[in-house]
Design a protein around this motif. Structure first.
Motif, PDB file in Angstrom:
ATOM      1  N   HIS A 197       0.827  -1.213   0.000  1.00 31.27           N
ATOM      2  CA  HIS A 197       0.000   0.000   0.000  1.00 31.27           C
ATOM      3  C   HIS A 197       0.862   1.265   0.000  1.00 31.27           C
ATOM      4  CE1 HIS A 197      -3.427  -2.588   0.718  1.00 31.27           C
ATOM      5  NE2 HIS A 197      -2.821  -3.088   1.786  1.00 31.27           N
ATOM      6  N   ILE A 198       1.914   1.244  -0.807  1.00 28.01           N
ATOM      7  CA  ILE A 198       2.749   2.423  -0.995  1.00 28.01           C
ATOM      8  C   ILE A 198       2.966   2.628  -2.484  1.00 28.01           C
ATOM      9  CG2 ILE A 198       3.923   2.149   1.228  1.00 28.01           C
ATOM     10  CD1 ILE A 198       6.337   1.044  -0.268  1.00 28.01           C
ATOM     11  N   ALA A 199       3.425   3.807  -2.843  1.00 21.93           N
ATOM     12  CA  ALA A 199       3.694   4.095  -4.252  1.00 21.93           C
ATOM     13  C   ALA A 199       4.970   3.379  -4.689  1.00 21.93           C
ATOM     14  CB  ALA A 199       3.829   5.594  -4.462  1.00 21.93           C
ATOM     15  N   GLN A 200       5.000   2.939  -5.954  1.00 17.89           N
ATOM     16  CA  GLN A 200       6.170   2.219  -6.447  1.00 17.89           C
ATOM     17  C   GLN A 200       7.447   3.055  -6.380  1.00 17.89           C
ATOM     18  OE1 GLN A 200       5.584   0.066 -10.093  1.00 17.89           O
ATOM     19  NE2 GLN A 200       7.782  -0.047 -10.540  1.00 17.89           N
ATOM     20  N   PRO A 201       7.435   4.363  -6.718  1.00 15.08           N
ATOM     21  CA  PRO A 201       8.674   5.148  -6.589  1.00 15.08           C
ATOM     22  C   PRO A 201       9.207   5.177  -5.153  1.00 15.08           C
ATOM     23  CG  PRO A 201       7.112   6.290  -7.982  1.00 15.08           C
ATOM     24  CD  PRO A 201       6.370   5.149  -7.379  1.00 15.08           C
ATOM     25  N   VAL A 202       8.306   5.220  -4.177  1.00 15.17           N
ATOM     26  CA  VAL A 202       8.724   5.204  -2.770  1.00 15.17           C
ATOM     27  C   VAL A 202       9.407   3.888  -2.444  1.00 15.17           C
ATOM     28  CG1 VAL A 202       7.917   5.243  -0.380  1.00 15.17           C
ATOM     29  CG2 VAL A 202       6.919   6.807  -2.066  1.00 15.17           C
ATOM     30  N   LEU A 203       8.821   2.785  -2.926  1.00 11.57           N
ATOM     31  CA  LEU A 203       9.410   1.470  -2.686  1.00 11.57           C
ATOM     32  C   LEU A 203      10.795   1.374  -3.323  1.00 11.57           C
ATOM     33  CD1 LEU A 203       9.260  -1.445  -1.692  1.00 11.57           C
ATOM     34  CD2 LEU A 203       7.994  -2.018  -3.782  1.00 11.57           C
ATOM     35  N   SER A 204      10.926   1.857  -4.539  1.00 14.68           N
ATOM     36  CA  SER A 204      12.223   1.803  -5.227  1.00 14.68           C
ATOM     37  C   SER A 204      13.282   2.595  -4.464  1.00 14.68           C
ATOM     38  CB  SER A 204      12.081   2.339  -6.652  1.00 14.68           C
ATOM     39  OG  SER A 204      11.212   1.518  -7.418  1.00 14.68           O
ATOM     40  N   ARG A 205      12.887   3.766  -3.938  1.00 11.80           N
ATOM     41  CA  ARG A 205      13.846   4.572  -3.172  1.00 11.80           C
ATOM     42  C   ARG A 205      14.278   3.851  -1.892  1.00 11.80           C
ATOM     43  NH1 ARG A 205      10.443   8.906  -4.734  1.00 11.80           N
ATOM     44  NH2 ARG A 205       9.415   8.925  -2.694  1.00 11.80           N
ATOM     45  N   GLN A 206      13.331   3.187  -1.242  1.00  7.46           N
ATOM     46  CA  GLN A 206      13.660   2.470  -0.013  1.00  7.46           C
ATOM     47  C   GLN A 206      14.607   1.298  -0.286  1.00  7.46           C
ATOM     48  OE1 GLN A 206      12.760   3.238   3.240  1.00  7.46           O
ATOM     49  NE2 GLN A 206      12.078   5.145   2.296  1.00  7.46           N
ATOM     50  N   ILE A 207      14.404   0.622  -1.388  1.00  9.29           N
ATOM     51  CA  ILE A 207      15.291  -0.493  -1.734  1.00  9.29           C
ATOM     52  C   ILE A 207      16.681   0.029  -2.083  1.00  9.29           C
ATOM     53  CG2 ILE A 207      15.716  -2.364  -3.375  1.00  9.29           C
ATOM     54  CD1 ILE A 207      13.489  -2.935  -1.343  1.00  9.29           C
ATOM     55  N   ARG A 208      16.754   1.125  -2.811  1.00  9.68           N
ATOM     56  CA  ARG A 208      18.070   1.714  -3.119  1.00  9.68           C
ATOM     57  C   ARG A 208      18.778   2.138  -1.836  1.00  9.68           C
ATOM     58  NH1 ARG A 208      15.335   4.076  -7.552  1.00  9.68           N
ATOM     59  NH2 ARG A 208      15.095   6.054  -6.404  1.00  9.68           N
ATOM     60  N   ALA A 209      18.025   2.717  -0.902  1.00 10.29           N
ATOM     61  CA  ALA A 209      18.626   3.133   0.367  1.00 10.29           C
ATOM     62  C   ALA A 209      19.152   1.921   1.139  1.00 10.29           C
ATOM     63  CB  ALA A 209      17.591   3.882   1.212  1.00 10.29           C
TER      64      ALA A 209
END
Length: 296
Positions: free
Chosen positions: A28-40
């Motif tokens: 239940h989050i936006a895909q760009p947010v998820l991608s940023r969290q994985i990169r972090a």
């Protein structure tokens, strides 16, 4: 470096689906947010976790290692949260998990009699979650059927029981006194083949080109029996399960050349709970087990 559990949850969601879009939807989050969290997370660990192309997302060796380690870590964190919440509510409860076909009432009753102020609850489990409920704290101890992933668990054997082939009442093998597992080689198995490795090793459908079995696989006992009765295939189950779910349109035949099912107690190896030790001893004594008691 402290690992952020939220990022680990995000990572596991992607790793299990190998798809950022579906993982983001599940979280239940936006895909760009998820991608940023994985990169972090990759920057924190100084390791690439995924290889992404236009067609697929795959785990790197580092990602595979993290997935193996992250699941039990997240389960332990969830177990801690559950136990703390229970203590904060002032709930004095001991929870026992059990698989279908197993009767745990005598051990539960004995523990209640020894501790009159203790609430002892039971939770029915399945092949899919019998270990997970121990790891994530939903139960304090569980009656499990092997094989299970034993990492992070203490295991105490309790009993063994024969495994039988469950068949439609009009099946060609119905009425036989005993069969061999090879007699089921051409049958459709309606359960995870890893639960019956003896069938998996000789199954006709798994020896076809590609070695992949058709879906679906059924998990709940009641669902399996419905499909067996309808003639869709067969299952292999412990004798006590079949005896518990007796029905006229399904029969069973003992399988001579496979080992029996092993029933064990399982609990989190990091816990040193006197109640867990006491219950394990009670359950073992009721089975006539004289093995040493576990450490509290």
């Amino acid at each position: 470096m402290d690992v952020d559990l939220r990022k680990l949850r995000y990572f596991v969601a992607v790793a299990e689906r190998l798809h950022f879009g579906r993982a983001a939807e599940a979280l239940h989050i936006a895909q760009p947010v998820l991608s940023r969290q994985i990169r972090a997370l990759e920057e924190e660990l100084k390791a690439q976790l995924f290889v992404r192309t236009k067609r697929a997302t795959e785990l790197t060796p580092a990602g595979e290692q993290l997935l193996a380690d992250a699941r039990p870590l997240l389960a332990s964190a969830e177990a801690l949260r559950r136990r703390v919440a229970r203590a904060a509510r002032g709930t004095d409860a001991f929870i026992v998990g059990f698989m279908p076909g197993l009767i745990v009432t005598p051990a539960v009753r004995a523990l209640r009699e020894r501790h009159p102020g203790l609430t002892v609850e039971v939770v029915r489990t399945t092949w899919d979650d019998q270990v997970e409920v121990v790891r994530d704290g939903r139960v304090d101890i569980g009656y499990v059927r092997l094989p299970v992933d034993q990492r992070g668990l203490r295991i105490r054997p309790l009993l063994t029981e024969p495994r039988v082939a469950v068949l439609p009442a009009d099946h060609r093998l119905a009425g036989k006194d005993v069969i061999d597992i090879a007699d089921l080689a051409d049958e459709r198995l309606l359960q995870d083949p890893d639960a019956v490795p003896e069938w998996r090793d000789i199954a006709t459908e798994l020896r076809r080109p590609g070695g992949r079995r058709p879906e679906p696989i059924f998990h709940a006992v009641e669902e399996k029996l419905e499909h067996v009765a309808a003639g869709h295939g067969v299952v292999v189950l412990p004798l006590s399960v079949v005896s518990f779910y007796t029905r006229p349109d399904v029969t069973y035949v003992p399988i001579a050349d496979i080992p029996p099912n092993q029933v064990c107690l399982a609990w989190d190896s990091t816990r040193r709970s006197p109640l867990i030790a006491e219950f394990a001893t009670i359950a073992a004594d009721l089975q006539g087990d004289t093995a040493p008691s576990p450490e509290p």
